[in-house]
Design a protein around this motif. Sequence first.
Motif, PDB file in Angstrom:
ATOM      1  N   TRP A   1      36.752  43.641  38.427  1.00 20.58           N
ATOM      2  CA  TRP A   1      35.479  43.434  39.122  1.00 20.58           C
ATOM      3  C   TRP A   1      34.827  44.745  39.545  1.00 20.58           C
ATOM      4  O   TRP A   1      33.595  44.817  39.713  1.00 20.58           O
ATOM      5  CB  TRP A   1      35.692  42.548  40.342  1.00 20.58           C
ATOM      6  N   ILE A   2      35.635  45.798  39.693  1.00 20.66           N
ATOM      7  CA  ILE A   2      35.087  47.093  40.108  1.00 20.66           C
ATOM      8  C   ILE A   2      34.092  47.604  39.075  1.00 20.66           C
ATOM      9  O   ILE A   2      33.078  48.218  39.407  1.00 20.66           O
ATOM     10  CB  ILE A   2      36.227  48.113  40.320  1.00 20.66           C
ATOM     11  N   ASP A   3      34.373  47.321  37.811  1.00 26.01           N
ATOM     12  CA  ASP A   3      33.488  47.740  36.720  1.00 26.01           C
ATOM     13  C   ASP A   3      32.461  46.674  36.374  1.00 26.01           C
ATOM     14  O   ASP A   3      31.763  46.769  35.357  1.00 26.01           O
ATOM     15  CB  ASP A   3      34.321  48.065  35.475  1.00 26.01           C
ATOM     16  N   GLY A   4      32.353  45.631  37.212  1.00 26.08           N
ATOM     17  CA  GLY A   4      31.371  44.580  36.977  1.00 26.08           C
ATOM     18  C   GLY A   4      31.790  43.553  35.948  1.00 26.08           C
ATOM     19  O   GLY A   4      30.944  42.807  35.443  1.00 26.08           O
ATOM     20  N   THR A   5      33.096  43.486  35.658  1.00 26.52           N
ATOM     21  CA  THR A   5      33.589  42.515  34.675  1.00 26.52           C
ATOM     22  C   THR A   5      34.737  41.689  35.261  1.00 26.52           C
ATOM     23  O   THR A   5      35.868  41.739  34.752  1.00 26.52           O
ATOM     24  CB  THR A   5      34.061  43.221  33.396  1.00 26.52           C
ATOM     25  N   PRO A   6      34.501  40.947  36.361  1.00 30.18           N
ATOM     26  CA  PRO A   6      35.577  40.144  36.948  1.00 30.18           C
ATOM     27  C   PRO A   6      36.124  39.140  35.935  1.00 30.18           C
ATOM     28  O   PRO A   6      35.372  38.618  35.100  1.00 30.18           O
ATOM     29  CB  PRO A   6      34.900  39.446  38.124  1.00 30.18           C
TER      30      PRO A   6
ATOM     31  N   ARG B   1      39.218  34.352  36.813  1.00 31.06           N
ATOM     32  CA  ARG B   1      40.400  33.490  36.965  1.00 31.06           C
ATOM     33  C   ARG B   1      40.650  33.105  38.410  1.00 31.06           C
ATOM     34  O   ARG B   1      41.459  32.219  38.696  1.00 31.06           O
ATOM     35  CB  ARG B   1      41.641  34.188  36.383  1.00 31.06           C
ATOM     36  N   GLY B   2      39.979  33.787  39.358  1.00 27.35           N
ATOM     37  CA  GLY B   2      40.200  33.494  40.772  1.00 27.35           C
ATOM     38  C   GLY B   2      41.584  33.871  41.235  1.00 27.35           C
ATOM     39  O   GLY B   2      42.217  33.147  42.002  1.00 27.35           O
ATOM     40  N   ARG B   3      42.061  35.037  40.825  1.00 26.09           N
ATOM     41  CA  ARG B   3      43.432  35.448  41.121  1.00 26.09           C
ATOM     42  C   ARG B   3      43.490  36.953  41.362  1.00 26.09           C
ATOM     43  O   ARG B   3      42.810  37.726  40.695  1.00 26.09           O
ATOM     44  CB  ARG B   3      44.357  35.086  39.962  1.00 26.09           C
TER      45      ARG B   3
ATOM     46  N   PRO C   1      40.121  40.024  48.469  1.00 31.79           N
ATOM     47  CA  PRO C   1      39.762  38.601  48.392  1.00 31.79           C
ATOM     48  C   PRO C   1      39.649  38.133  46.943  1.00 31.79           C
ATOM     49  O   PRO C   1      39.098  38.829  46.085  1.00 31.79           O
ATOM     50  CB  PRO C   1      38.399  38.554  49.091  1.00 31.79           C
ATOM     51  N   VAL C   2      40.160  36.940  46.674  1.00 32.80           N
ATOM     52  CA  VAL C   2      40.090  36.404  45.307  1.00 32.80           C
ATOM     53  C   VAL C   2      38.648  36.177  44.870  1.00 32.80           C
ATOM     54  O   VAL C   2      38.368  36.092  43.670  1.00 32.80           O
ATOM     55  CB  VAL C   2      40.894  35.089  45.185  1.00 32.80           C
ATOM     56  N   THR C   3      37.716  36.095  45.818  1.00 26.82           N
ATOM     57  CA  THR C   3      36.310  35.906  45.461  1.00 26.82           C
ATOM     58  C   THR C   3      35.759  37.085  44.669  1.00 26.82           C
ATOM     59  O   THR C   3      34.818  36.928  43.882  1.00 26.82           O
ATOM     60  CB  THR C   3      35.464  35.698  46.733  1.00 26.82           C
ATOM     61  N   LEU C   4      36.350  38.272  44.844  1.00 26.19           N
ATOM     62  CA  LEU C   4      35.909  39.418  44.050  1.00 26.19           C
ATOM     63  C   LEU C   4      36.150  39.161  42.571  1.00 26.19           C
ATOM     64  O   LEU C   4      35.354  39.577  41.720  1.00 26.19           O
ATOM     65  CB  LEU C   4      36.651  40.682  44.500  1.00 26.19           C
ATOM     66  N   ASP C   5      37.227  38.473  42.262  1.00 26.63           N
ATOM     67  CA  ASP C   5      37.542  38.157  40.870  1.00 26.63           C
ATOM     68  C   ASP C   5      36.632  37.064  40.323  1.00 26.63           C
ATOM     69  O   ASP C   5      36.598  36.824  39.117  1.00 26.63           O
ATOM     70  CB  ASP C   5      39.010  37.727  40.756  1.00 26.63           C
TER      71      ASP C   5
ATOM     72  N   GLY D   1      33.401  37.322  40.992  1.00 28.54           N
ATOM     73  CA  GLY D   1      32.107  37.981  40.955  1.00 28.54           C
ATOM     74  C   GLY D   1      31.318  37.863  42.232  1.00 28.54           C
ATOM     75  O   GLY D   1      30.110  38.096  42.254  1.00 28.54           O
ATOM     76  N   LEU D   2      31.985  37.509  43.344  1.00 27.24           N
ATOM     77  CA  LEU D   2      31.336  37.340  44.639  1.00 27.24           C
ATOM     78  C   LEU D   2      31.796  38.457  45.569  1.00 27.24           C
ATOM     79  O   LEU D   2      32.970  38.516  45.948  1.00 27.24           O
ATOM     80  CB  LEU D   2      31.689  35.975  45.243  1.00 27.24           C
ATOM     81  N   GLY D   3      30.891  39.356  45.940  1.00 25.09           N
ATOM     82  CA  GLY D   3      31.254  40.464  46.815  1.00 25.09           C
ATOM     83  C   GLY D   3      31.128  40.097  48.275  1.00 25.09           C
ATOM     84  O   GLY D   3      30.582  39.053  48.631  1.00 25.09           O
TER      85      GLY D   3
END
Length: 289
Positions: A179-184, A187-189, A216-220, A222-224
């Motif tokens: 997700w850091i590179d904008g590609t989460p 999978r929510g994990r 937070p799993v929300t980062l995976d 795509g939710l910051g």
Amino acid sequence: MSTIAGTVEAASEFDRGIALEQRHDEPSVLDADVGGGWQVSKGINGGFLLAVAANALRSTCAPAGHPDPLSISAHYLSPARPGPAVLRTDLARTGRSMSTGSVSLLQDKDGAETERIRATGTYGDLDSLPDEVRTTATPPELPAPEECVAWSARFFDNSGESALLERLDLRLDEESTAWIDGTPSGRGRMQGWLRMADGREPDPLLLLLALDVLPPVTLDLGLGGWTPTLELTAHVRAKPAPGWLRLTHATRNFAGGLLEEDAEVWDSAGRLVAQSRQLASAPRPAQSS
């Protein structure tokens, strides 16, 4: 006052952080100085706060021979801030093998005592539990720690808002940082390895911190943003072996602005030593001071 472990003189930062002073005239009331160095974005980590509350409840249950949290459930009522806190405990029941009690963590806010956390826990003796294990659970598959990404304060614009990470040696697998590179991954994990930066070995109270230290799993998804915990229930299954802990956090359902986050902690001997489920609300912008 008498000091409850960990002590402020302890070598470990974690033990100093959860240290409590018991009042001689009120044995069920303890004083603490919480949160300094255990926050991200100015919010104190929920697992750390749970460990402080569990340490207070331990002081109530341990005299009956029940020193270990087996199950503890906490409701997070208002944001805690670094500084003094008062913990009030109540012993509800003591039996042959278990004790159950409750604890509230309170802080002063504008001259009024404000409750931050209210928790109920059942305590026992992990050393006395039967050795038999029947499980279908399996530990997460992870590359070796040295092949994972070190999750540290360098990922934050302001390292002063990520003091917690300076106290951890946390290594995440590659998918957990995509997700850091904008590609989460979607999978929510989140999963990775954990040990304390100062070398402190894990124990039941440290497992409570471990259940809430991954991003937070929300980062995976795509939710910051900051994902505040509303309620967290932890089960401690065994005393962990020394060494790295293997962690996994996952969600299967984000709906109505709420999500569940299930966590597992596996020790270096390959045992599932702690589990938790928390309910959290939708991500919010980072807390301001």
